[in-house]
Design an enzyme around this catalytic site. Structure first.
Site, mmCIF file in Angstrom:
data_model
loop_
_atom_site.group_PDB
_atom_site.id
_atom_site.type_symbol
_atom_site.label_atom_id
_atom_site.label_comp_id
_atom_site.label_asym_id
_atom_site.label_seq_id
_atom_site.Cartn_x
_atom_site.Cartn_y
_atom_site.Cartn_z
ATOM 1 N N LYS A 252 -42.765 35.819 -54.066
ATOM 2 C CA LYS A 252 -42.884 34.996 -55.277
ATOM 3 C C LYS A 252 -41.575 35.076 -56.059
ATOM 4 O O LYS A 252 -40.963 36.144 -56.154
ATOM 5 C CB LYS A 252 -44.052 35.510 -56.124
ATOM 6 C CG LYS A 252 -44.420 34.625 -57.321
ATOM 7 C CD LYS A 252 -45.638 35.180 -58.064
ATOM 8 C CE LYS A 252 -46.061 34.325 -59.245
ATOM 9 N NZ LYS A 252 -47.225 34.884 -59.963
ATOM 10 N N SER B 17 -50.687 31.678 -61.424
ATOM 11 C CA SER B 17 -49.336 31.159 -61.314
ATOM 12 C C SER B 17 -48.773 31.274 -59.902
ATOM 13 O O SER B 17 -47.769 30.672 -59.590
ATOM 14 C CB SER B 17 -48.412 31.926 -62.260
ATOM 15 O OG SER B 17 -48.326 33.292 -61.866
ATOM 16 N N SER C 229 -53.307 35.858 -61.426
ATOM 17 C CA SER C 229 -52.401 34.952 -60.708
ATOM 18 C C SER C 229 -52.256 35.224 -59.221
ATOM 19 O O SER C 229 -51.601 34.452 -58.519
ATOM 20 C CB SER C 229 -51.018 34.981 -61.353
ATOM 21 O OG SER C 229 -51.076 34.388 -62.615
#
Lengths: 499, 501
Positions: free
Chosen positions: B79, B154, B178
């Site tokens: 990420k 997210s 997330s």
């Protein structure tokens, strides 16, 4: 608006000053407060930095345990309570050379609090109450290039050095110091001086005011005499010498009085002190409502020093410098004036070491303060760095006691030692400094001196023994100072048949 | 079947058996990324050359007979919130466009040290603020199950990458759900480990006291293997726990055997009700019956403070992030916008922040600044911290009665792109079930619980365990996963990507 500065005595006839001092001490830890970067002073800009002290995205702080230890030792030496559990907080504000745009500091949970220090001024003792001593990190350092003043206004560009960003600081905050009256400037100076002595004794900082490793913010306010209310304060930032601390207090008293006498109100603001004029000028306005949006630093776990550790640190505290001074002054029999000079010169540890080598205290004092200090000042170095050790001073004194040299020759021996000419004996050998105690050359010199000054001979014979000094002077001159003064005097008296 | 359709554990076994090389595996995933990323937008940056070089190095190590980490040679995606030396790291924000960190976060360093080729950086909501991945400055990610749908946020990029077989493993970050919520939306497994058990060093902070890195995978075992790799004490992270969380892969293997006798599972009373859509509840109830069938004892427990968790979270999070984001002043890295004329430094900062931060980021900075400001601290931030304490206590009491807690991961399946884009509150409500774990620091896992009978999209079930008891999640999760897979005949997967084209 023109500024009226009321004369100091007049100001104090009408007003009572209240002072608060915030002293920042840069710790001499090997690494920074929250990362492993080195802390050496004067390194090339931006060579002692890492993601953490540069505040790069993703980097995290870790507390320096040695800095916590230093903070606790300072707290203990200031008679503070040591927190059983405390935290760091973020102090959110903008500053151009602060990498994260918040400063990691302590807010409502300082590591040390509720202490005191007794400060002596002209025989009177003032108890300065310590509100807190807390840990924080220093900011970077800006250099503004191209302007006339060196300040950001008018500069063409600014350079930022982050080497200092993250260096551990302890901020020591007093409660308002009341009742010092006309001694306020002296009390402020004595407080900072004593605090510096304490820091030196603890060995936790280089304690160099000229390098900013100790700097004081001076808060001052005036209240009409007899009022029990505090006036509005000004905060003079980053005062960098003991003398300036005293002058800043004195100046601000006069300035505040000028405003109050004219019916005005003092503005709460930060001010800058100017070494050249002794005056302060306005910095930025600062109100109590300034909003730092403090909250506990979520990247750091709380600091919880064990009671065992705190007690261990308490047991190993050095002797309080004020108490040590008093003890050594009594042991050595120094007068107050002598002691003041010894202390001001930073000579006490050197004298102590020299006495430990078997030299009488007064002799040790004489060599360090009356003799070697001049050379240190000339060379622009600290006394301890002048190039002579306590052991060498003791060796020189032993040679004097053995009548190998006298005091005057000893001075030349010190010159030789500083010049790196070897041991005291080697200096004496190389420079031919040994005393002439052989009677032959002495008698010849005495005969010459007596013969050339018959009037003095008459005076001496007439009972004016002081005139012997002049004969001695001639003898010394003739022997280039290497005459054994005691033996020469004996021989003069023999010659004149007075012995 | 292509290598991309195998699990990380299977790939590791094939590498060990010499059936495939890391270069072949890595190339297969790079091919899948090349074929699908234009549509999905799950990767912000693909490092094909770097990944292949790391793969070649892995193959050389293996050929030389060097001792290898179990996952050496298995590719991974990271990420974009985690610092990777030499690769762009933007946290999904324009304000960090082009920033290349000069250092590796600890998890990145561990991944490199273990020899996993890094495929690239995955898309995310800007600074991890969002539940739909629609707040990324670099465009939304599409859900591999349905390209008109959001993938959750997210970590929508990491979830979509794993769901669409672009990567067998990915790193996510979970501040309020997330990792878990996008897991539920994309049919992947997502784990939020115990707070402090995986280093945060190198994570561009959203809310430091809540953030946690964790695995995104297609199976429970793969997550266990990855968490064991990235976890452990880190002297660079002061909040890193000293106690190692271990035995995770063992727990997953034990769980897969299917016996949950003696395990007490608590259904959270507060995570039920009108907010939970019927198809989600339907799959959830089915899973509960399976768990009972495996021998688990299931009871209902109440954690009354949970009703305040959302409010507390949306005060603590913006407070911390308002402070974290202050450093983005356009002076030292990232975007700089210089207005016309003779701008002051302040003008440059204003213009850069205006252009560099998106609306949701600005909204949270303002809320956080307000919540911390003098006179409001006690009313907002202080109260929120008190609620946090209550939630921690509720968890402790609940875990005296049961071994793990369970709830649906998210109230609904993935919604349509744009549907809730203008309604921040509707987005915030998606994290209802996941937020309490972040406030309390306890670990949580989301595993696929099937597909909705209404829209055919995946649903997720979440298990929560006490601090440092992450192994329980893997045991229970693997048991349910095994039973569900048996029922379905195969692991569920995004239909368009499950088979070779």
């Amino acid at each position: 608006m023109t500024q009226t500065i009321v004369p100091f005595e007049k100001a104090l006839a009408a007003y009572d000053p209240a002072m608060g001092l915030e002293v920042h001490v840069e710790l001499n830890t090997n690494s920074k407060m929250f990362c492993g970067c080195p802390t050496e002073f004067g390194a090339e800009p931006n060579t002692q930095v890492c993601p953490t002290c540069l505040g790069l995205p993703g980097a995290m702080p870790v507390v320096n345990g040695k800095a916590v230890e230093s903070a606790i030792r300072i707290g203990l030496a200031l008679n503070c309570e040591i927190a059983e559990w405390c935290r760091f907080a973020r102090k959110n504000y903008f500053y151009p050379d602060m990498p994260k745009n918040f400063q990691t500091s302590q807010y409502d949970e300082p590591i040390a609090f509720d202490g005191w220090m007794d400060v002596e001024v002209e025989g009177e003792t003032f108890r300065v109450e310590i509100e807190r001593a807390h840990m924080e990190e220093d900011t970077g350092k800006s250099t503004h290039v191209g302007g006339a003043t060196g300040r950001i206004h008018g500069a063409e560009y600014s350079l930022v050095d982050y080497n200092r960003a993250g260096i551990p600081l302890i901020e020591i905050v007093t409660r308002p110091i009341l009742g010092a009256g006309e001694k306020a400037p002296a009390v402020a100076r004595a407080y900072v001086a004593q605090l510096r002595d304490l820091i030196v004794a603890l060995g936790v900082s280089d304690a160099r005011m000229d390098q900013g490793s100790i700097r004081a913010d001076v808060n001052l306010s005036l209240a009409p005499k007899g009022s029990d209310r505090l006036g509005t304060r000004s905060e003079t930032k980053n005062v960098n010498s003991l003398r300036s601390v005293e002058r800043a207090v004195r100046f601000e008293i006069g300035r505040h009085a000028g405003i109050l006498d004219a019916g005005g109100s003092v503005v709460q603001e930060t001010r800058h002190f100017h070494e050249d004029t002794g005056e302060t000028t306005s910095g930025r306005e600062k109100s109590d409502a300034e909003d730092y949006r403090y909250f506990p630093e979520p990247d750091l776990v709380p600091v919880a020093p064990s009671r065992e550790w705190v007690e261990e640190l308490r047991r190993t505290l050095p002797e309080n410098p004020t108490a040590r001074k008093a003890r050594l002054q009594a042991e050595y029999g120094f007068t107050d004036l002598e002691m003041r000079d010894v202390w001001a010169a930073g000579a006490l540890p050197l004298i102590e070491a020299t006495v430990a080598e078997g030299v009488a205290p007064q002799a040790a004092r004489k060599w360090w303060v009356a003799e070697l200090l001049r050379r240190a000042n000339e060379a622009g170095v600290e006394l301890a760095e002048v190039g002579v050790t306590p052991a060498q001073v003791a060796a020189v004194q032993a040679l004097i006691d053995a009548k190998t040299i006298n005091d005057k020759l000893a001075r030349q021996v010190f010159d030789g030692l500083i010049a790196g000419e070897g041991t005291p004996e080697e200096v004496i050998e190389k420079r031919g400094l040994a005393l002439v105690s052989d009677d032959g050359p002495l008698i010849a010199a005495i005969d010459d001196a007596l013969a050339s000054q018959p009037d003095l001979v008459e005076k001496i014979k007439g009972g004016n023994m002081g005139a012997i000094g002049a004969i001695m002077g001639a003898v010394m001159k003739a022997t280039r100072g290497q005459a054994d003064a005691g033996r020469a005097r004996e021989l003069i008296l023999e010659k004149l048949e007075l012995s | 079947m292509s290598w991309i359709h195998t699990t990380a554990a299977e790939q590791a076994a094939a590498l060990a058996a010499g059936e495939v090389t890391s270069v072949e595996l890595t190339q297969a995933h790079l091919d899948q990324i090349a074929a699908t990323n234009g549509e999905l937008n799950s990767f912000l940056h693909v490092d094909a050359d770097g990944a292949l070089a790391q793969a070649a190095a892995s193959d050389a190590r293996r050929a030389a007979g060097a001792p290898l980490h179990e996952l050496d040679g298995v590719p991974i995606a990271i990420k974009d919130v985690l610092a990777t030396e030499g690769l762009p790291t933007t946290a999904g924000s324009k304000i960090l466009e082009g920033w290349i960190p000069p250092y590796d976060g600890t998890v990145t360093a561990k991944i490199k040290a273990a020899g996993l080729p890094i495929l690239g950086k995955t898309n995310m909501d800007e600074f991890a603020m969002g539940s739909a991945n629609e707040n990324s400055a670099y465009g939304p990610v599409k859900n591999p199950w349905d390209h008109t749908r959001i993938p959750g946020g997210s970590g929508g990029g990491s979830a979509a990458a794993v769901s669409a077989f672009q990567a067998p493993l990915a790193i996510g970050s979970d501040t309020g759900g997330s990792i878990r919520q996008p897991g539920a939306m994309t049919g992947t497994v997502g784990v939020k480990p115990t707070y402090g058990s995986v280093s945060r060093y190198g994570v561009i902070a959203l809310a430091n006291s809540l953030d946690q890195l964790g695995p995104v995978t297609r199976t429970v075992l793969d997550s266990a293997l990855l968490q064991e790799l990235i976890g452990g004490h880190d002297p660079l992270d002061s909040t890193s726990v000293a106690t190692a969380v271990t035995g995770l892969a063992d727990a997953a293997r034990q769980g897969a055997a299917g016996d949950l006798a003696g395990v007490r599972i608590g259904i959270v009373k507060e995570l039920q009700g009108d907010a939970w859509s019927a198809p989600v509840v339907e799959r959830f109830d089915e899973s509960i019956e399976i768990l009972k069938g495996l021998g688990a004892e299931v009871v209902e427990v109440s954690l009354p403070s949970f009703v305040h968790a959302m409010a507390a979270y949306y005060l603590i999070l913006p407070a911390e992030c308002s402070s974290n984001l202050a450093k983005f002043d356009a002076m030292r890295y990232g975007l700089r916008v210089t207005p016309e004329g003779d701008p002051s430094a302040e003008d440059v900062m204003k213009a850069s922040r205006d252009a560099g931060f998106g609306n949701e980021v600005k909204r949270r900075i303002l809320i956080g600044t307000y919540a911390l400001s003098s006179g409001y601290y006690d009313a907002y931030y202080g109260q929120a911290q008190k609620i946090r304490t209550l939630i921690i206590e509720d968890f402790k009491k609940a875990f005296e009665q049961v071994d793990v807690l369970v709830s649906p991961t998210a109230p609904t399946t993935a919604w349509a792109l744009g549907e809730k884009a203008d309604d921040p509150l509707a987005n915030y409500l998606q994290d209802l079930a996941t937020i309490p774990a972040n406030l309390a620091g306890v670990p949580g896992i989301s595993i696929p619980s099937g597909v909705s009978s209404a829209d055919g999209l995946p649903t997720g079930i979440q298990f929560l365990a006490p601090v440092l008891e992450d192994a329980r999640l893997y045991r229970v999760g693997a048991a349910l996963e095994a039973a569900l897979t048996k029922q379905w005949g195969a692991a569920i997967a995004a239909p368009a990507y499950a088979k070779e084209a």
